[in-house]
Design an enzyme around this catalytic site. Sequence first.
Site, PDB file in Angstrom:
ATOM      1  N   HIS A  34     -13.070  11.780   6.468  1.00 61.82           N
ATOM      2  CA  HIS A  34     -14.028  12.618   7.203  1.00 61.82           C
ATOM      3  C   HIS A  34     -14.374  12.005   8.556  1.00 61.82           C
ATOM      4  O   HIS A  34     -14.508  12.717   9.550  1.00 61.82           O
ATOM      5  CB  HIS A  34     -15.310  12.824   6.377  1.00 61.82           C
ATOM      6  CG  HIS A  34     -15.167  13.868   5.316  1.00 61.82           C
ATOM      7  ND1 HIS A  34     -16.206  14.654   4.883  1.00 61.82           N
ATOM      8  CD2 HIS A  34     -14.098  14.266   4.604  1.00 61.82           C
ATOM      9  CE1 HIS A  34     -15.780  15.493   3.947  1.00 61.82           C
ATOM     10  NE2 HIS A  34     -14.513  15.264   3.747  1.00 61.82           N
TER      11      HIS A  34
ATOM     12  N   THR B 199      -6.201  10.582 -14.011  1.00 60.79           N
ATOM     13  CA  THR B 199      -6.434   9.131 -13.941  1.00 60.79           C
ATOM     14  C   THR B 199      -7.300   8.853 -12.712  1.00 60.79           C
ATOM     15  O   THR B 199      -6.843   8.248 -11.730  1.00 60.79           O
ATOM     16  CB  THR B 199      -5.100   8.365 -13.836  1.00 60.79           C
ATOM     17  OG1 THR B 199      -4.359   8.900 -12.717  1.00 60.79           O
ATOM     18  CG2 THR B 199      -4.262   8.520 -15.090  1.00 60.79           C
TER      19      THR B 199
ATOM     20  N   PRO C 242     -10.880  20.332   7.109  1.00 55.13           N
ATOM     21  CA  PRO C 242     -10.167  21.380   6.373  1.00 55.13           C
ATOM     22  C   PRO C 242     -10.956  21.797   5.127  1.00 55.13           C
ATOM     23  O   PRO C 242     -11.390  20.945   4.359  1.00 55.13           O
ATOM     24  CB  PRO C 242      -8.843  20.705   5.995  1.00 55.13           C
ATOM     25  CG  PRO C 242      -9.112  19.241   6.071  1.00 55.13           C
ATOM     26  CD  PRO C 242     -10.183  19.052   7.103  1.00 55.13           C
TER      27      PRO C 242
ATOM     28  N   ASN D  84     -20.646  18.084   3.203  1.00 51.39           N
ATOM     29  CA  ASN D  84     -20.956  16.685   2.888  1.00 51.39           C
ATOM     30  C   ASN D  84     -21.023  16.449   1.381  1.00 51.39           C
ATOM     31  O   ASN D  84     -21.204  15.336   0.940  1.00 51.39           O
ATOM     32  CB  ASN D  84     -22.287  16.280   3.520  1.00 51.39           C
ATOM     33  CG  ASN D  84     -23.471  16.982   2.870  1.00 51.39           C
ATOM     34  OD1 ASN D  84     -23.280  17.831   2.002  1.00 51.39           O
ATOM     35  ND2 ASN D  84     -24.671  16.627   3.281  1.00 51.39           N
TER      36      ASN D  84
ATOM     37  N   ARG E 184     -12.664   8.926   1.005  1.00 43.14           N
ATOM     38  CA  ARG E 184     -12.997  10.226   1.592  1.00 43.14           C
ATOM     39  C   ARG E 184     -13.852  10.076   2.858  1.00 43.14           C
ATOM     40  O   ARG E 184     -13.706  10.821   3.825  1.00 43.14           O
ATOM     41  CB  ARG E 184     -13.739  11.078   0.560  1.00 43.14           C
ATOM     42  CG  ARG E 184     -13.956  12.492   1.048  1.00 43.14           C
ATOM     43  CD  ARG E 184     -14.388  13.416  -0.086  1.00 43.14           C
ATOM     44  NE  ARG E 184     -14.278  14.786   0.352  1.00 43.14           N
ATOM     45  CZ  ARG E 184     -15.272  15.673   0.273  1.00 43.14           C
ATOM     46  NH1 ARG E 184     -16.440  15.296  -0.208  1.00 43.14           N
ATOM     47  NH2 ARG E 184     -15.094  16.906   0.675  1.00 43.14           N
TER      48      ARG E 184
ATOM     49  N   SER F  42     -18.770   8.067  13.167  1.00 44.90           N
ATOM     50  CA  SER F  42     -19.749   9.153  13.370  1.00 44.90           C
ATOM     51  C   SER F  42     -20.281   9.668  12.028  1.00 44.90           C
ATOM     52  O   SER F  42     -21.409  10.156  11.953  1.00 44.90           O
ATOM     53  CB  SER F  42     -19.133  10.298  14.179  1.00 44.90           C
ATOM     54  OG  SER F  42     -17.955  10.782  13.551  1.00 44.90           O
TER      55      SER F  42
HETATM   56  C1  HEM Z   1      -5.697  18.269   3.026  1.00 43.84           C
HETATM   57  C2  HEM Z   1      -6.924  18.615   3.274  1.00 43.84           C
HETATM   58  C3  HEM Z   1      -8.057  18.227   2.387  1.00 43.84           C
HETATM   59  C4  HEM Z   1      -8.954  19.057   1.825  1.00 43.84           C
HETATM   60  C5  HEM Z   1      -9.026  20.573   1.981  1.00 43.84           C
HETATM   61  C6  HEM Z   1      -9.831  18.251   1.016  1.00 43.84           C
HETATM   62  C7  HEM Z   1     -10.880  18.746   0.296  1.00 43.84           C
HETATM   63  C8  HEM Z   1     -11.601  18.030  -0.622  1.00 43.84           C
HETATM   64  C9  HEM Z   1     -12.622  18.577  -1.474  1.00 43.84           C
HETATM   65  C10 HEM Z   1     -13.094  20.017  -1.464  1.00 43.84           C
HETATM   66  C11 HEM Z   1     -13.052  17.587  -2.278  1.00 43.84           C
HETATM   67  C12 HEM Z   1     -14.103  17.692  -3.371  1.00 43.84           C
HETATM   68  C13 HEM Z   1     -15.485  17.619  -2.809  1.00 43.84           C
HETATM   69  C14 HEM Z   1     -16.491  17.905  -3.913  1.00 43.84           C
HETATM   70  O1  HEM Z   1     -16.468  19.017  -4.424  1.00 43.84           O
HETATM   71  O2  HEM Z   1     -17.269  17.003  -4.258  1.00 43.84           O
HETATM   72  C15 HEM Z   1     -12.330  16.393  -1.927  1.00 43.84           C
HETATM   73  C16 HEM Z   1     -12.503  15.162  -2.513  1.00 43.84           C
HETATM   74  C17 HEM Z   1     -11.846  14.028  -2.125  1.00 43.84           C
HETATM   75  N1  HEM Z   1     -10.969  13.911  -1.073  1.00 43.84           N
HETATM   76 FE1  HEM Z   1     -10.154  15.433  -0.038  1.00 43.84          FE
HETATM   77  N2  HEM Z   1      -9.452  16.950   1.099  1.00 43.84           N
HETATM   78  C18 HEM Z   1      -8.378  16.881   1.928  1.00 43.84           C
HETATM   79  C19 HEM Z   1      -7.723  15.733   2.326  1.00 43.84           C
HETATM   80  C20 HEM Z   1      -8.079  14.466   1.934  1.00 43.84           C
HETATM   81  C21 HEM Z   1      -7.566  13.247   2.508  1.00 43.84           C
HETATM   82  C22 HEM Z   1      -6.579  13.198   3.676  1.00 43.84           C
HETATM   83  C23 HEM Z   1      -8.124  12.215   1.838  1.00 43.84           C
HETATM   84  C24 HEM Z   1      -7.921  10.740   2.029  1.00 43.84           C
HETATM   85  C25 HEM Z   1      -6.762  10.199   2.344  1.00 43.84           C
HETATM   86  C26 HEM Z   1      -8.999  12.784   0.840  1.00 43.84           C
HETATM   87  C27 HEM Z   1      -9.714  12.068  -0.079  1.00 43.84           C
HETATM   88  C28 HEM Z   1     -10.565  12.618  -1.004  1.00 43.84           C
HETATM   89  C29 HEM Z   1     -11.183  11.856  -2.082  1.00 43.84           C
HETATM   90  C30 HEM Z   1     -10.960  10.391  -2.392  1.00 43.84           C
HETATM   91  C31 HEM Z   1     -11.995  12.740  -2.775  1.00 43.84           C
HETATM   92  C32 HEM Z   1     -12.912  12.424  -3.968  1.00 43.84           C
HETATM   93  C33 HEM Z   1     -14.258  12.033  -3.427  1.00 43.84           C
HETATM   94  C34 HEM Z   1     -15.209  11.517  -4.495  1.00 43.84           C
HETATM   95  O3  HEM Z   1     -14.937  11.650  -5.691  1.00 43.84           O
HETATM   96  O4  HEM Z   1     -16.251  10.963  -4.109  1.00 43.84           O
HETATM   97  N3  HEM Z   1      -8.969  14.139   0.940  1.00 43.84           N
HETATM   98  N4  HEM Z   1     -11.445  16.693  -0.912  1.00 43.84           N
HETATM   99  C1  LIG Z   2     -25.975  16.990   2.733  1.00 43.90           C
HETATM  100  O1  LIG Z   2     -26.613  17.919   3.586  1.00 43.90           O
HETATM  101  C2  LIG Z   2     -27.830  18.414   3.070  1.00 43.90           C
HETATM  102  C3  LIG Z   2     -28.364  19.430   4.085  1.00 43.90           C
HETATM  103  O2  LIG Z   2     -27.371  20.332   4.448  1.00 43.90           O
HETATM  104  C4  LIG Z   2     -28.826  17.257   2.841  1.00 43.90           C
HETATM  105  O3  LIG Z   2     -29.998  17.763   2.231  1.00 43.90           O
HETATM  106  C5  LIG Z   2     -28.183  16.201   1.932  1.00 43.90           C
HETATM  107  O4  LIG Z   2     -29.013  15.077   1.841  1.00 43.90           O
HETATM  108  C6  LIG Z   2     -26.848  15.751   2.502  1.00 43.90           C
HETATM  109  N1  LIG Z   2     -26.175  14.814   1.592  1.00 43.90           N
HETATM  110  C7  LIG Z   2     -25.802  13.584   1.958  1.00 43.90           C
HETATM  111  C8  LIG Z   2     -25.072  12.781   0.940  1.00 43.90           C
HETATM  112  O5  LIG Z   2     -26.015  13.129   3.060  1.00 43.90           O
END
Ligand code: HEM
Ligand SMILES: *[C@@H]1O[C@H](CO)[C@@H](O)[C@H](O)[C@H]1NC(C)=O
Length: 317
Positions: free
Chosen positions: A64, A244, A159, A92, A60, A74
């Site tokens: 980003h 999974t 997004p 974030n 992720r 960045s």
């Molecule tokens: C299509 C648009 C995308 C949207 C709207 C999106 C949105 C999100 C959101 C909302 C989360 C959960 C964040 C949270 O609540 O903690 C997430 C997690 C994640 N996203 Fe996406 N994402 C997108 C595309 C992608 C892409 C292109 C990748 C990588 C190829 C990706 C990889 C991941 C991964 C691996 C997680 C899990 C992160 C974790 O468990 O630490 N996402 N994404």
């Molecule tokens: C996410 O942003 C908040 C402030 O908006 C900050 O307090 C927090 O430490 C940030 N989290 C990470 C993982 O950098």
Amino acid sequence: MAATTLALALPLLLLSLSSLVNSLSPNYYDQSCPKAESTITSVVQKAMTNDRTVPAALLRMHFHDCFIRGCDGSVLLNSTSKNQAEKDGPPNISLHAFYVIDVAKTALEAMCPGVVSCADIVAMAAKDAVALSGGPNWKVPNGRKDGRISLASDTRQLPAPTLNFSQLQQNFAQRGLSMDDLVALSGGHTLGFAHCSSFQQRIHNFTTQTDVDPSLQVSFAASLRKACPYNNKVNAAGATLDSTTVIFDNVYYKSLLQGMSVLATDQALLSVPRTQALVSKFANSLTDFEDAFVKSMIKMSSLPGGVEVRRNCRVVN
Ligand code: HEM
Ligand SMILES: *[C@@H]1O[C@H](CO)[C@@H](O)[C@H](O)[C@H]1NC(C)=O
Ligand SMILES: *[C@@H]1O[C@H](CO)[C@@H](O)[C@H](O)[C@H]1NC(C)=O
Ligand SMILES: *[C@@H]1O[C@H](CO)[C@@H](O)[C@H](O)[C@H]1NC(C)=O
Ligand SMILES: *[C@@H]1O[C@H](CO)[C@@H](O)[C@H](O)[C@H]1NC(C)=O
């Protein structure tokens, strides 16, 4: 006639020039730091044995990074007294494991100082995250440079999980990524976790009988509501993005077809025939998914940006 031809040819010419200037190579560090790739792989491997959430975080992080100002590291920069950085911007939530990049950078600086960019480390670590979770392996084209700008306000360009299909398509198109790339890259959600806030709007206060997004399978919706009750106060609560969560497979696509999507943007992939067909294709063939994922990852991870090779990934030189 000639003017029309020129008008058509010019953008193409500019496009190929800019891709030449920013050309990346899988052999980029062969002479200057031949152990770069294997060093990063060992660091990622070690980190993930201590913490199973590391691969999802690294994948992720790369996404980003690339979606804001190109893949330029960045996302890694710390805020300063004068500037709030990307990593402190609102979306974030769940970005973590920055220390893994620091550990790799420290090892690489000892080995070949000033050579390997932080943006390349993130790109290679994302590949390791996938490969070490049972997914495909590939050679990452390298030679990215690190940027000097990181703004929390830029994270608005990422997004949001509430976008509808046309908004998603547009967000990807702005970066030269197609609908097909969108479907393949969304497969990154085969790893990891989402907090309640990322899908809250799907499971509460719908004006339907069941009060949930009607595209959700009933028992799956119930499990999401149980994990994330209305007025949920548990910050860490949420759901894994597929069943999974630490294995890179095609269960994400199979789940989509069964009404078990966590994010509204995952569900949105089923809203037009072309992307729906791709979801089915990837659900039916792991190989087709893996091939498409690698192709789209290389495309995403080639988005240009950056000007220097940082000494410390958290601060500009
Ligand atoms: C299509 C648009 C995308 C949207 C709207 C999106 C949105 C999100 C959101 C909302 C989360 C959960 C964040 C949270 O609540 O903690 C997430 C997690 C994640 N996203 Fe996406 N994402 C997108 C595309 C992608 C892409 C292109 C990748 C990588 C190829 C990706 C990889 C991941 C991964 C691996 C997680 C899990 C992160 C974790 O468990 O630490 N996402 N994404
Ligand atoms: C996410 O942003 C908040 C402030 O908006 C900050 O307090 C927090 O430490 C940030 N989290 C990470 C993982 O950098
Ligand atoms: C960057 O921020 C983290 C977390 O706030 C902190 O632990 C670290 O020392 C900072 N690094 C630099 C180089 O400023
Ligand atoms: C998607 O959202 C935008 C902005 O809210 C809206 O203008 C558009 O009509 C929506 N598209 C679809 C297909 O729902
Ligand atoms: C939303 O749903 C909750 C629980 O299902 C209910 O208590 C609340 O009144 C609802 N709010 C609105 C604005 O409909």
